[in-house]
Design an enzyme around this catalytic site. Sequence first.
Site, short mmCIF file in Angstrom:
data_model
loop_
_atom_site.label_atom_id
_atom_site.label_comp_id
_atom_site.label_asym_id
_atom_site.label_seq_id
_atom_site.Cartn_x
_atom_site.Cartn_y
_atom_site.Cartn_z
N ASP A 1 36.11 31.01 44.72
CA ASP A 1 36.65 32.28 45.23
C ASP A 1 37.95 32.59 44.50
O ASP A 1 38.92 31.84 44.61
CB ASP A 1 36.87 32.15 46.73
CG ASP A 1 37.32 33.45 47.38
OD1 ASP A 1 37.63 34.41 46.64
OD2 ASP A 1 37.38 33.51 48.61
N LEU A 2 37.98 33.71 43.77
CA LEU A 2 39.18 34.04 43.00
C LEU A 2 40.38 34.39 43.87
O LEU A 2 41.49 34.49 43.36
CB LEU A 2 38.89 35.19 42.03
CG LEU A 2 38.57 34.71 40.61
CD1 LEU A 2 37.20 34.05 40.57
CD2 LEU A 2 38.66 35.83 39.60
N ALA B 1 37.07 39.02 37.65
CA ALA B 1 38.35 39.70 37.83
C ALA B 1 38.23 40.78 38.90
O ALA B 1 37.13 41.19 39.27
CB ALA B 1 38.80 40.35 36.52
N ASP C 1 43.87 46.58 27.81
CA ASP C 1 44.89 47.44 27.19
C ASP C 1 45.84 48.02 28.24
O ASP C 1 46.91 48.53 27.89
CB ASP C 1 44.23 48.58 26.42
CG ASP C 1 43.57 49.59 27.35
OD1 ASP C 1 44.17 50.65 27.60
OD2 ASP C 1 42.45 49.32 27.82
N TYR D 1 46.87 47.72 38.70
CA TYR D 1 45.88 46.91 38.00
C TYR D 1 46.47 46.31 36.73
O TYR D 1 46.32 45.10 36.46
CB TYR D 1 44.66 47.76 37.66
CG TYR D 1 43.70 47.10 36.71
CD1 TYR D 1 42.87 46.06 37.13
CD2 TYR D 1 43.61 47.51 35.38
CE1 TYR D 1 41.99 45.45 36.25
CE2 TYR D 1 42.73 46.91 34.50
CZ TYR D 1 41.92 45.88 34.94
OH TYR D 1 41.06 45.28 34.06
N TRP E 1 37.73 49.84 27.90
CA TRP E 1 36.58 50.71 28.15
C TRP E 1 35.25 49.94 28.07
O TRP E 1 34.36 50.29 27.31
CB TRP E 1 36.58 51.86 27.15
CG TRP E 1 37.77 52.77 27.20
CD1 TRP E 1 38.97 52.55 27.81
CD2 TRP E 1 37.87 54.07 26.59
NE1 TRP E 1 39.82 53.62 27.61
CE2 TRP E 1 39.17 54.57 26.87
CE3 TRP E 1 37.01 54.83 25.83
CZ2 TRP E 1 39.60 55.81 26.43
CZ3 TRP E 1 37.44 56.08 25.38
CH2 TRP E 1 38.72 56.56 25.68
N LYS F 1 46.98 42.28 35.80
CA LYS F 1 46.44 41.64 34.60
C LYS F 1 47.56 41.04 33.74
O LYS F 1 47.39 39.97 33.14
CB LYS F 1 45.62 42.65 33.79
CG LYS F 1 44.36 43.13 34.48
CD LYS F 1 43.36 42.00 34.72
CE LYS F 1 42.68 41.55 33.45
NZ LYS F 1 41.64 40.51 33.72
#
Length: 278
Positions: free
Chosen positions: A32-33, A54, A96, A119, A144, A123
Amino acid sequence: MRLLVFGQTGQVARELQRLAPEARFLSRAEADLSDPQACAAAIRDCDAVINAAAWTAVDKAETEEDTATVINGASPGAMARACAAQGLPFLHISTDYVFDGQGTEPFQTTDPVAPLNAYGRSKLAGEQAVLESGANALILRTSWVVSAHGANFVKTMLRLGRERESLNVVADQVGGPTPAAAIAEALLTAARAMAQGAKGGVHHFAGSPDTSWADFAREIMAQAGLPCQINDIPSSAYPTPARRPSNSRLDCSAFTAAFGIPRPDWRAHLTQIIKDLT
């Protein structure tokens, strides 16, 4: 090579299963992340680890940033520390969105980071934790991501293109659509090299050529044979909870030099994606 992969149902994880079915893929029930220590404890009996799991709900992260940061930040850090302790290569997918999206030039791996949204911050937290772990780690920033799996721009455009005569699509955001299949192939190539002693580092990997969302949509309609007309609109005409970068271009030359992997032509991959969906 005994490969351990975090993730089963995401776009890249699905492609990794296709390319490396012999690998061990951990489901949410197995790792479980939202529980970093559980993720670290799951790393055993392998030669390399790929994190293909993620939090990817960009807009939802605006109201659930703490949870997104655990999943995208703390858990990858715990995985990387476990890999460092066991001398295992660790490969992690980033984005990105760690950049501010300004300008028109492709971002270099060494450019300053300045996320525009929650977000992106989550990251970036993951990148920092991985880099601080001491592991031989590859951080692969992409943009993308598209495939025949999950929710993504190609599938949305195909659905809407069949339902409507015209669509308004943002034309002032530019980047490189990146096929999940190409990301999976790149990760496997890099994992094999790193298991043999190659060094990781921060790298960029995105599809070519760079394009706008509107032009990407036009190519989708053309390849699918749909008559739907695409109308260019500015980002201001399509507001979202999370601010999007206008420039998602990534300079991928260092990754090509290090691992011999060129940027994939997303147009060729799009042909296969549409074929898989029809």
